[in-house]
Design a protein around this motif. Structure first.
Motif, mmCIF file in Angstrom:
data_model
loop_
_atom_site.group_PDB
_atom_site.id
_atom_site.type_symbol
_atom_site.label_atom_id
_atom_site.label_comp_id
_atom_site.label_asym_id
_atom_site.label_seq_id
_atom_site.Cartn_x
_atom_site.Cartn_y
_atom_site.Cartn_z
ATOM 1 N N MET A 1 0.820 -1.215 0.000
ATOM 2 C CA MET A 1 0.000 0.000 0.000
ATOM 3 C C MET A 1 0.852 1.263 0.000
ATOM 4 O O MET A 1 0.338 2.370 0.056
ATOM 5 N N ASN A 2 2.171 1.090 -0.070
ATOM 6 C CA ASN A 2 3.118 2.201 -0.096
ATOM 7 C C ASN A 2 2.997 3.079 1.155
ATOM 8 O O ASN A 2 3.108 4.298 1.088
ATOM 9 N N ILE A 3 2.761 2.435 2.293
ATOM 10 C CA ILE A 3 2.685 3.135 3.574
ATOM 11 C C ILE A 3 4.048 3.109 4.258
ATOM 12 O O ILE A 3 4.426 4.057 4.933
ATOM 13 N N ILE A 4 4.781 2.005 4.039
ATOM 14 C CA ILE A 4 6.141 1.887 4.565
ATOM 15 C C ILE A 4 7.051 1.400 3.457
ATOM 16 O O ILE A 4 6.589 0.890 2.435
ATOM 17 N N SER A 5 8.352 1.578 3.639
ATOM 18 C CA SER A 5 9.336 0.973 2.752
ATOM 19 C C SER A 5 10.311 0.206 3.624
ATOM 20 O O SER A 5 10.517 0.537 4.790
ATOM 21 N N LYS A 6 10.902 -0.826 3.059
ATOM 22 C CA LYS A 6 11.790 -1.669 3.849
ATOM 23 C C LYS A 6 13.036 -1.970 3.035
ATOM 24 O O LYS A 6 12.951 -2.419 1.894
ATOM 25 N N GLU A 7 14.185 -1.675 3.614
ATOM 26 C CA GLU A 7 15.464 -2.047 3.026
ATOM 27 C C GLU A 7 16.242 -2.805 4.076
ATOM 28 O O GLU A 7 16.514 -2.272 5.154
ATOM 29 N N LYS A 8 16.570 -4.033 3.757
ATOM 30 C CA LYS A 8 17.225 -4.936 4.717
ATOM 31 C C LYS A 8 16.380 -4.975 5.992
ATOM 32 O O LYS A 8 15.241 -5.369 5.952
ATOM 33 N N LYS A 9 16.918 -4.544 7.114
ATOM 34 C CA LYS A 9 16.141 -4.583 8.361
ATOM 35 C C LYS A 9 15.597 -3.214 8.737
ATOM 36 O O LYS A 9 14.993 -3.054 9.788
#
Length: 124
Positions: free
Chosen positions: A43-51
């Motif tokens: 939903m493009n509310i958060i983004s996650k890169e690795k941890k």
């Protein structure tokens, strides 16, 4: 003595099943958290890169976005080309169809070659 040994075995078995249940429960919780994170990313509310997880923001509808833009004074009035030229002091009388020849030469130089006939035709 046999009874005491049976109690120890039963107690150990109970502890083992408790440890297995807790491990299963933790895996289940991890899966649910992972599922929730995937939904938020979709939903493009958060983004996650690795941890690292970053908050992007909650989705809004276009009416809310428009209202927010108005509140922030970010809306611009759309004007036609001659209005822009007038505000910049570069209309040179073209808006009235009364452009002196000296200004006409200047106006023609400001437009691409392909548009020169339109400037000249606007005065005829």
């Amino acid at each position: 003595m046999v009874n005491n040994r049976e109690n120890k075995v039963k107690f150990t078995a109970d502890q083992s099943s408790e440890v297995i249940f807790q491990a299963y429960d933790q895996k289940n919780i991890r899966r649910r958290v992972y599922d929730a994170l995937n939904v938020l990313m979709a939903m493009n509310i958060i983004s996650k890169e690795k941890k690292e997880i970053r908050w992007i923001g909650l989705p809004t509808n276009s009416a809310q976005e428009c209202q927010n833009l108005e509140l922030l004074f970010l809306l611009f009035t759309i004007h036609d080309d001659i209005e822009v030229l007038k505000r910049m002091g570069m209309a040179l009388g073209l808006e009235k169809g009364q452009c002196p020849s000296s200004d006409l030469a200047r106006a023609v130089k400001m437009v691409p070659k392909s548009l020169e006939p339109y400037v000249i035709d606007s005065l005829e």
